[in-house]
Design an enzyme around this catalytic site. Sequence first.
Site, PDB file in Angstrom:
ATOM      1  N   ASP A  70       0.802  -1.216   0.000  1.00 24.75           N
ATOM      2  CA  ASP A  70       0.000   0.000   0.000  1.00 24.75           C
ATOM      3  C   ASP A  70       0.838   1.271   0.000  1.00 24.75           C
ATOM      4  O   ASP A  70       0.404   2.293  -0.520  1.00 24.75           O
ATOM      5  CB  ASP A  70      -0.983   0.001   1.173  1.00 24.75           C
ATOM      6  CG  ASP A  70      -0.329  -0.259   2.520  1.00 24.75           C
ATOM      7  OD1 ASP A  70       0.900  -0.465   2.573  1.00 24.75           O
ATOM      8  OD2 ASP A  70      -1.054  -0.261   3.529  1.00 24.75           O
ATOM      9  N   ASP A 480       3.912   0.987  13.552  1.00 24.37           N
ATOM     10  CA  ASP A 480       3.181  -0.268  13.693  1.00 24.37           C
ATOM     11  C   ASP A 480       3.974  -1.444  14.245  1.00 24.37           C
ATOM     12  O   ASP A 480       3.383  -2.403  14.709  1.00 24.37           O
ATOM     13  CB  ASP A 480       2.547  -0.697  12.363  1.00 24.37           C
ATOM     14  CG  ASP A 480       1.505   0.286  11.891  1.00 24.37           C
ATOM     15  OD1 ASP A 480       0.702   0.751  12.727  1.00 24.37           O
ATOM     16  OD2 ASP A 480       1.493   0.617  10.704  1.00 24.37           O
TER      17      ASP A 480
END
Length: 757
Positions: A70, A480
């Site tokens: 992405d 993350d």
Amino acid sequence: MVLYLSEVLARMSALRRYSFLLVGLLCPAVIAVTSQAYTWRNVKIGGGGGFVPNIIFNPTEKGLAYARTDIGGAYRLNADDTWTPLLDWVNNNRSDYWGIDALATDPVDTNRLYLATGMYTNSWDPNNGNILISTDYGSTWTASPLPFKVGGNMPGRGMGERLAVDPNSNNILFFGARSGHGLWKSINYGSTWTQVTTLLSTGTYIPDPTDTSGYNSDKIGIAWVTFDSTSGLKGTATPRVFVGVASKGSNNIFVTNDGGATWTAVAGQNNTYLPHKGVLSPSEKALYVSYSDGAGPYDGTMGAVYKYDITSGTWTDITPVSGSELTFGFGGLTVDLQRPGTLMVATLNLWWPDANIFRSNDSGQTWTQLWEWTAYPNMSKYYTYDDSLAPWLGPNYTYTGTDLKQIGWMIEGLSIDPHDSNHWLYGTGATIYGGHDLLKWDTSVRNVTLSSLADGIEETAVQQLISPPLGPVLLSALGDIEGFVHDNLNTVRTTEYSNPTWTTTVDMDFAGNIPATIVRIGNGDSSTGKQVALSLDSGSTWSQDYGAADNMTGGHVAISANGDTVLWSTSSNGVLVSQYNSTFTVVSSLPSGAIIASDKKNNSIFYAASGSQFYLSEDSGKTFASTTTLGSSTAPVKVVVNPNVSGDVWVSTDTGLFHSTNSGSTFTAISDVSQAWVIALGIAKFSGGYPAVFAAANIGGVGYFRSDDSGATWVQINDAAHGFGSVSSNVLTADQRAYGRVYIGTNGRGIFYGDIQ
């Protein structure tokens, strides 16, 4: 690992703040700057670190497969299970090319590859999308502009594929757009595109119409395009094409039998959920569809799997589970082209105790699964977990708890190799898993090997890097996945930072006089909600700073030279200071959001910048006074201090690069630098000489530069093959032990380190 949204919002914030920075990289130079050849390599964490929405095998050429991400571009699979990045040349001029919303590999001329590129469809991204076209397996590219935006990092990015090549007449491609722009067609290998106006449905589903940011309030649009290869003849256009559209409560799967001239809704379809994938099983003349009630990749609490018999025109509900067991939607879907009737489907969002994958050998009449409950809390796992290529993924195979996260989450990409029924791969929110013994699933043993297989896909979003003069050569702050101590740049990492554990580490700093003392701040969950941690052993172990209030997050952090004072410019609570782990108190003399730094030799001195003002504190950050201005700057980016000389300060801003040798009392603007983003100071070329200054800057063109004479002259150190994406999103640090070595942390392609050739 759930909070990919925090990474997205942070990235959008950077785009808003630095929208003026979208200028060309490697522009024709107005100022004479020489180049110096550098060797660039990825700092290895073991592959992954971000969402891999899909892996696509070429159905014709054995061994040919691609992965799209992405925010980190696209990759090609190698024979040894490693991956080769295809878009490292992407620079600041078109950093949106790293957002891949769809990928198509040509089944006829297998050297042809197509990418639908663009990062966001909302106002923060000024760029329209492109179809990137390669005729040499991704080695070189040409761009075909689209008249609308593409959202490689938008909701629904795991749906697809939205881009497809006609398997019978490969000059024809279809692309399904977002934002209500509908279906588009090319008849010249993607060079030009026209809208297919006969397909009236463009998708009505919006994840959150109340979202004022535009991120969740845009239409998902066309979800996938699937050619029915069995309906045509080689050399002529395939007449039957299915299209899935992101709509709920109305028809969402359409078919044409005349190559797109006319379209009808497929009768008897399920319109309760969103169709995520539409996969053809040619030998069965069947279309399999996975559904979820959310667009993904974060949502989805209900869903279904259906089989459509093309010959009879009938639908069959083949959902693997039902009733109270069905608490998730379905995403990844694949069929085994060598074994008709064999298919697999993955949970899109099953967060506890783990994701699951289902397999059927009878066209969905019966299913087996990768794990199942026996008597809670006991479960049977029909796989062996191997994270040896990325041990940080864990927990490893010996883990016996129930919160596994071994199989993964956000599984939208799931693929069985069309040439090898034993070979399978699937993408998660952090990596690629798979193996080479899939057929064990169909035996009584059912113990398939589940291996981390993302070697080469370094997809982390890097928030900060530090390279202290002692201890490990590098420490990273990552989105993350926390971050790592890098005591070796070419060895996979074992464990992330812990105690406390957060989702994202956003900034770090080391104490100049005792560099083993390190502070880090973060975003995300921790056991107490406190987002400041300290280490006294170079990041090996950590303890929470209990002076921090709960639920204060983000921003920038600096630690004093002796490690006793922490200055914290938070994301929403102003600038705070704490000494000796005391309660953080507000620094009223600094504006909220100020950029901060500590002097690396004098324990009492901190620096700050905001707007055009530069500030100095001589009382350990308790109070600051404005000392001077930084030209006409409105947005300082980074304050960096010479680790060996007190008062030697550099500041990068939207109007240039500034240098002070008197603790900021006065600054000199470095000539020829019209803009500067991140900067770093490294070891001098000669003993006693000036430190090497590294800058991501505009010096007759945007690039990455080094100066060995305090900015009097510069050499450009990046090249046409290494653009490093968005310059305003990247971070920079320099090695304090190896002259010329610099580290660049990117927004989606991990960490690079460069050495003089």
